[in-house]
Design an enzyme around this catalytic site. Structure first.
Site, PDB file in Angstrom:
ATOM      1  N   HIS A  88       0.866  -1.193   0.000  1.00 48.25           N
ATOM      2  CA  HIS A  88       0.000   0.000   0.000  1.00 48.25           C
ATOM      3  C   HIS A  88       0.893   1.230   0.000  1.00 48.25           C
ATOM      4  O   HIS A  88       1.463   1.595   1.034  1.00 48.25           O
ATOM      5  CB  HIS A  88      -0.919  -0.003   1.219  1.00 48.25           C
ATOM      6  CG  HIS A  88      -1.893   1.137   1.253  1.00 48.25           C
ATOM      7  ND1 HIS A  88      -3.265   0.956   1.323  1.00 48.25           N
ATOM      8  CD2 HIS A  88      -1.713   2.483   1.252  1.00 48.25           C
ATOM      9  CE1 HIS A  88      -3.875   2.135   1.356  1.00 48.25           C
ATOM     10  NE2 HIS A  88      -2.943   3.078   1.311  1.00 48.25           N
ATOM     11  N   HIS A  90       1.614   5.294  -2.204  1.00 39.57           N
ATOM     12  CA  HIS A  90       1.064   6.364  -3.052  1.00 39.57           C
ATOM     13  C   HIS A  90       2.234   7.016  -3.787  1.00 39.57           C
ATOM     14  O   HIS A  90       2.629   8.140  -3.491  1.00 39.57           O
ATOM     15  CB  HIS A  90       0.319   7.395  -2.207  1.00 39.57           C
ATOM     16  CG  HIS A  90      -0.953   6.893  -1.607  1.00 39.57           C
ATOM     17  ND1 HIS A  90      -2.177   7.072  -2.222  1.00 39.57           N
ATOM     18  CD2 HIS A  90      -1.196   6.215  -0.466  1.00 39.57           C
ATOM     19  CE1 HIS A  90      -3.125   6.525  -1.470  1.00 39.57           C
ATOM     20  NE2 HIS A  90      -2.556   5.987  -0.403  1.00 39.57           N
ATOM     21  N   LYS A  93       2.010  10.604  -5.300  1.00 40.65           N
ATOM     22  CA  LYS A  93       2.019  11.761  -4.399  1.00 40.65           C
ATOM     23  C   LYS A  93       3.418  12.059  -3.848  1.00 40.65           C
ATOM     24  O   LYS A  93       3.660  13.144  -3.314  1.00 40.65           O
ATOM     25  CB  LYS A  93       1.086  11.516  -3.211  1.00 40.65           C
ATOM     26  CG  LYS A  93      -0.409  11.504  -3.506  1.00 40.65           C
ATOM     27  CD  LYS A  93      -1.194  11.332  -2.216  1.00 40.65           C
ATOM     28  CE  LYS A  93      -2.686  11.496  -2.418  1.00 40.65           C
ATOM     29  NZ  LYS A  93      -3.299  10.323  -3.063  1.00 40.65           N
ATOM     30  N   HIS A 238      -9.754   2.295   0.776  1.00 38.86           N
ATOM     31  CA  HIS A 238      -9.381   3.044   1.975  1.00 38.86           C
ATOM     32  C   HIS A 238     -10.635   3.104   2.851  1.00 38.86           C
ATOM     33  O   HIS A 238     -11.684   3.582   2.398  1.00 38.86           O
ATOM     34  CB  HIS A 238      -8.965   4.468   1.624  1.00 38.86           C
ATOM     35  CG  HIS A 238      -7.608   4.597   1.013  1.00 38.86           C
ATOM     36  ND1 HIS A 238      -7.269   3.988  -0.171  1.00 38.86           N
ATOM     37  CD2 HIS A 238      -6.516   5.285   1.428  1.00 38.86           C
ATOM     38  CE1 HIS A 238      -6.010   4.293  -0.463  1.00 38.86           C
ATOM     39  NE2 HIS A 238      -5.529   5.073   0.488  1.00 38.86           N
ATOM     40  N   GLU A 241     -10.316   5.934   7.811  1.00 38.25           N
ATOM     41  CA  GLU A 241      -9.060   6.605   8.163  1.00 38.25           C
ATOM     42  C   GLU A 241      -9.383   7.803   9.053  1.00 38.25           C
ATOM     43  O   GLU A 241      -9.187   8.961   8.689  1.00 38.25           O
ATOM     44  CB  GLU A 241      -8.305   7.035   6.911  1.00 38.25           C
ATOM     45  CG  GLU A 241      -6.872   7.447   7.184  1.00 38.25           C
ATOM     46  CD  GLU A 241      -6.093   7.773   5.917  1.00 38.25           C
ATOM     47  OE1 GLU A 241      -4.935   8.197   6.052  1.00 38.25           O
ATOM     48  OE2 GLU A 241      -6.631   7.592   4.802  1.00 38.25           O
ATOM     49  N   ASP A 338       2.643   3.299   2.893  1.00 39.59           N
ATOM     50  CA  ASP A 338       1.691   4.368   2.599  1.00 39.59           C
ATOM     51  C   ASP A 338       2.402   5.546   1.934  1.00 39.59           C
ATOM     52  O   ASP A 338       3.143   5.359   0.986  1.00 39.59           O
ATOM     53  CB  ASP A 338       0.957   4.783   3.870  1.00 39.59           C
ATOM     54  CG  ASP A 338      -0.427   5.377   3.587  1.00 39.59           C
ATOM     55  OD1 ASP A 338      -0.884   5.290   2.437  1.00 39.59           O
ATOM     56  OD2 ASP A 338      -1.040   5.917   4.514  1.00 39.59           O
ATOM     57  N   ASN A 339       2.242   6.737   2.452  1.00 38.50           N
ATOM     58  CA  ASN A 339       2.783   7.935   1.800  1.00 38.50           C
ATOM     59  C   ASN A 339       4.241   8.172   2.165  1.00 38.50           C
ATOM     60  O   ASN A 339       4.719   7.694   3.195  1.00 38.50           O
ATOM     61  CB  ASN A 339       1.951   9.150   2.180  1.00 38.50           C
ATOM     62  CG  ASN A 339       0.510   9.032   1.707  1.00 38.50           C
ATOM     63  OD1 ASN A 339      -0.240   8.193   2.201  1.00 38.50           O
ATOM     64  ND2 ASN A 339       0.129   9.854   0.765  1.00 38.50           N
TER      65      ASN A 339
END
Length: 461
Positions: A88, A90, A93, A238, A241, A338-339
């Site tokens: 998972h 991104h 971004k 998602h 969250e 994640d990010n």
């Protein structure tokens, strides 16, 4: 430094038992030093031939491979892991922090900043270079497979999914890449949403989106499940969250999956609010998730960063879902990065070892260690449909990470920047890309102005 030959023996290594395909070695022959027994390490020698694991031999036992004239590399008890799986992320971004920082660290401001940055800067070159930078980091750290969510609303889908397809082709010999569409679920009620589902099917991706509480959630979920079934697509959502106990989108996803008798793989990420809900609701939700065969991915670093953030106030909770309870119920649970260096998470380096390290601390994935290393390797690979990734076994590619650390305490106490990464038995260059590669994208005159506040999390991290 490993030998340049394609056939050699890694001697005196330690593999976490949960990452070893036990059919590759006689279980009663495995020797584990007494002081390591509680951590479940198998002391083994690993023969590598032509890029493949040819033999796995209990350390201290005589074997034909040790009698042959092949180079021997003594690991001196160092740990051996399979390459990581980051399920998972991104990537589209990533690395925009310097031009679009999060002014107050909140979830709402992250959505606002990313939306404004995308509108101003996300052309094909910008997205390509930042995603490429992330892939370079992941590869150098020892990752083999990555699933990335791609912001897919409007024309951005055409740009970003084309960039993803190009990178997927360019990296196909080094990384397995999967793409998930990311929009708010109401998007799928529109003709554009149906076209997006067709595009995802064309590229072999996963249909995904952000589930949020609203009066039309049931209709939205029914639609996305129908689109997925018609096209034979898996789903990745998602969900929840937030620290709002009234947010129960995980439960609603599970109910919809059961109602549609959905047979594809479903992943739900975040699931934070489950940790602040009443026990009876938690029990009901976990039972539904189990029945629907949903896999859960927790994102401890990003959720720790965003959740319960208020100016001048110390956060009261960690933002993670009920990892232990879900796993105890027999649900497949993983963790992922994640990010990375964007308004949803201002830090990170695409290093799955850091993800595991932080997850151990945040969610107490120790005492006992059990099979928690599978959360960033085997289990993640299984949920991504990759049966030959994230594990060590005879006949599998020699895609390995060699650490000097001999146990979990050593592994998770230092950065492990001196790790050795093998791909098909060959040592790769683990030099990380220089941040200066992106300097021209991040000049001050590229800084984004504050965007108007959005009412739903269409660009969730």
């Amino acid at each position: 430094m490993l030998p340049s030959t394609s056939n050699y023996l890694l001697k005196n290594g330690r593999v976490p038992a949960s990452l070893l395909e036990m059919k590759s070695i006689a279980p009663n022959a495995i020797t584990v030093p007494t002081r390591q027994a509680e951590n479940g390490f198998c002391a083994v020698d690993v023969e590598i031939a032509a890029g493949t694991i040819a033999q796995i031999i209990p350390t201290g036992t005589e074997s034909l491979s040790q009698l042959r004239d092949i180079p021997v590399v003594d690991l001196h008890g160092g740990l051996v892991f399979p390459c990581f799986v980051d399920m998972h992320t991104h990537l589209d971004k990533g690395h925009i922090w310097e031009r679009s920082p999060n002014p107050d660290g909140t979830f709402a401001s992250a959505i606002e900043a990313v939306g404004a940055d995308a509108q101003k800067n996300w052309n094909a070159d910008d997205v390509y270079r930042r995603m490429q930078f992330g892939l370079k980091c992941s590869y150098a750290h020892g990752t083999k497979a990555i699933r990335t969510h791609i912001d897919s609303g409007g024309e951005q889908a055409t740009v970003s999914l084309a960039v993803f397809a190009a990178l997927q082709a360019e990296w196909r010999d080094r990384l397995i890449l999967q793409a998930v569409s990311l929009v708010s679920l109401d998007y799928y009620l529109t003709p554009a949403g149906e076209k997006l589902a067709d595009k995802i099917a064309q590229i072999g991706g996963i249909l995904g989106g952000v589930a949020y509480m609203n009066p039309d959630l049931g209709k939205q979920l029914d639609r996305v499940f129908s689109l997925a079934k018609e096209r034979g697509l898996n789903l990745d959502f998602h969900t929840d969250e937030t620290d709002d106990p009234e947010s129960v989108t995980l439960r609603e996803v599970a109910k919809t999956a059961i109602r549609h008798e959905f047979v594809g793989q479903i992943i739900c990420g975040h699931c934070c609010s489950l940790a602040v809900q009443p026990p009876e609701l938690v029990t009901e939700t976990i039972a539904l998730v189990k029945k629907a065969n949903i896999g859960i991915v927790s994102l401890p670093m990003c959720n720790l960063y965003l959740q319960d953030r208020q100016s001048g106030r110390t956060p009261r909770w960690r933002g993670v879902t009920l990892i232990h309870e879900l796993k105890t119920a027999g649900i497949l649970v993983t963790v992922a990065s994640d990010n990375c260096r964007d308004p949803f998470y201002g830090f990170g380096d695409h290093d799955v070892l850091e993800v595991f390290n932080m997850s151990v601390r945040i969610a107490h994935l120790d005492r006992p260690w059990e099979d928690w290393p599978r959360t960033v390797t085997t289990t993640s690979a299984d949920l991504m449909g990759l049966p030959n990734v994230g594990r060590i076994g005879v006949g599998l590619p020699a895609d390995l990470i060699l650490f000097k650390a001999r146990n979990f305490s050593e592994l998770l106490s230092r950065s492990q920047r001196d790790r050795t990464v093998l791909r098909q038995g060959r040592e790769i260059d683990t030099t990380l890309p220089d941040y200066r590669e992106l300097d021209d994208l991040l000049q001050e005159d590229s800084a984004v102005e504050t965007a108007s506040t959005q009412t739903k999390p269409a660009d969730a991290g």
